[in-house]
Motif scaffolding. Sequence first.
Motif, short mmCIF file in Angstrom:
data_model
loop_
_atom_site.label_atom_id
_atom_site.label_comp_id
_atom_site.label_asym_id
_atom_site.label_seq_id
_atom_site.Cartn_x
_atom_site.Cartn_y
_atom_site.Cartn_z
N GLU A 9 -10.60 -33.59 136.55
CA GLU A 9 -9.99 -33.16 137.80
C GLU A 9 -8.55 -32.69 137.57
OE1 GLU A 9 -9.54 -32.00 141.60
OE2 GLU A 9 -11.40 -32.57 140.56
N ARG A 12 -8.93 -29.27 136.18
CA ARG A 12 -9.42 -28.38 137.24
C ARG A 12 -8.29 -27.99 138.21
NH1 ARG A 12 -12.43 -27.76 142.13
NH2 ARG A 12 -11.74 -29.76 142.94
N SER A 13 -7.40 -28.93 138.47
CA SER A 13 -6.27 -28.65 139.37
C SER A 13 -5.11 -27.98 138.66
CB SER A 13 -5.80 -29.95 140.02
OG SER A 13 -5.33 -30.86 139.03
N ASP A 44 -12.98 -24.58 138.00
CA ASP A 44 -12.45 -24.22 139.32
C ASP A 44 -13.32 -23.14 139.97
OD1 ASP A 44 -10.89 -24.10 141.55
OD2 ASP A 44 -9.27 -22.95 140.62
N GLY A 46 -14.61 -23.64 143.12
CA GLY A 46 -14.75 -24.26 144.43
C GLY A 46 -14.98 -25.75 144.26
N THR A 47 -15.15 -26.45 145.36
CA THR A 47 -15.41 -27.89 145.31
C THR A 47 -16.83 -28.15 144.80
OG1 THR A 47 -13.93 -28.22 147.19
CG2 THR A 47 -15.45 -30.01 146.65
N PRO A 48 -16.97 -28.97 143.75
CA PRO A 48 -18.31 -29.25 143.23
C PRO A 48 -19.20 -29.93 144.28
CG PRO A 48 -16.61 -30.00 141.69
CD PRO A 48 -15.91 -29.65 142.97
N SER A 50 -21.88 -31.63 143.39
CA SER A 50 -22.17 -32.92 142.77
C SER A 50 -21.66 -32.93 141.34
CB SER A 50 -23.66 -33.24 142.79
OG SER A 50 -24.38 -32.34 141.97
N TYR A 73 -22.11 -30.43 136.41
CA TYR A 73 -21.46 -29.98 137.65
C TYR A 73 -22.39 -29.04 138.39
CZ TYR A 73 -16.67 -31.67 136.69
OH TYR A 73 -15.56 -32.45 136.48
N PHE A 75 -22.19 -26.36 141.39
CA PHE A 75 -21.40 -25.59 142.34
C PHE A 75 -22.35 -24.83 143.26
CE2 PHE A 75 -18.67 -26.09 138.59
CZ PHE A 75 -17.51 -26.59 139.17
N THR A 76 -21.80 -24.08 144.19
CA THR A 76 -22.64 -23.37 145.16
C THR A 76 -23.60 -22.40 144.48
OG1 THR A 76 -20.88 -23.53 146.80
CG2 THR A 76 -22.63 -21.93 147.22
#
Length: 214
Positions: A9, A12-13, A44, A46-48, A50, A73, A75-76
């Motif tokens: 994280e 990722r940030s 990065d 978007g928000t995972p 799961s 991970y 993602f969408t």
Amino acid sequence: DAFARTYLETVRSRDFDTAISQLDPQFVKPGIKANLAKVATFLDQGTPISIEIVGCNVFSSSGKRRSNLTYQYQFTNSWLLTSVVVDTDTANNQKQVFGIHVNPIPKSLGELNAFTISGKSVQNYAMLILAILIPLFILSVLVVCIRTKIRKRKWLWIIFILLGLGKLSLNWTTGQISFNPLSFHIQLFGAAVFKQGLYAPWIISISLPLGAIL
């Protein structure tokens, strides 16, 4: 696990200063920020949806523990495999990141490593057929042996028939075949189908039914 997830994280940030401070010093070299930025680009998206741990290998020696943790991970519109190698000094519980790797995958490991029949190679089908026929052959010969009058050490023949010698293995997902002629393996009924964990690929292995042949 908590340390590795927090580190991912952090990357990722794009908090690279914190991420670098937690790296093994031997990797803190010019260009490290650029490499971490490449990892952050993959993470990065978007928000995972799961984050699942799909692999864990731990090695301990001389007061140190190395944990290789692999995460899936979702993602969408994409999937990602990420591995983090964490070294822990067991004397003071200090942790450092020894490695981080990312690998995009087309779909989840559950789908990629599912046991499906369609679309496989000839060697896959050949191994599957042999994994079925060899145990059937062994069982058939076992019945013959039991029904045959053998005066001495009949139980030794029964054991010899039940065991297959050597081991030829096939990764059902990749089709990769492995065989070590220098190793000695014995398999009950001359075949096996197994997977090393929920997300791992299925492995088919066969052995030579030497006892049944003799």
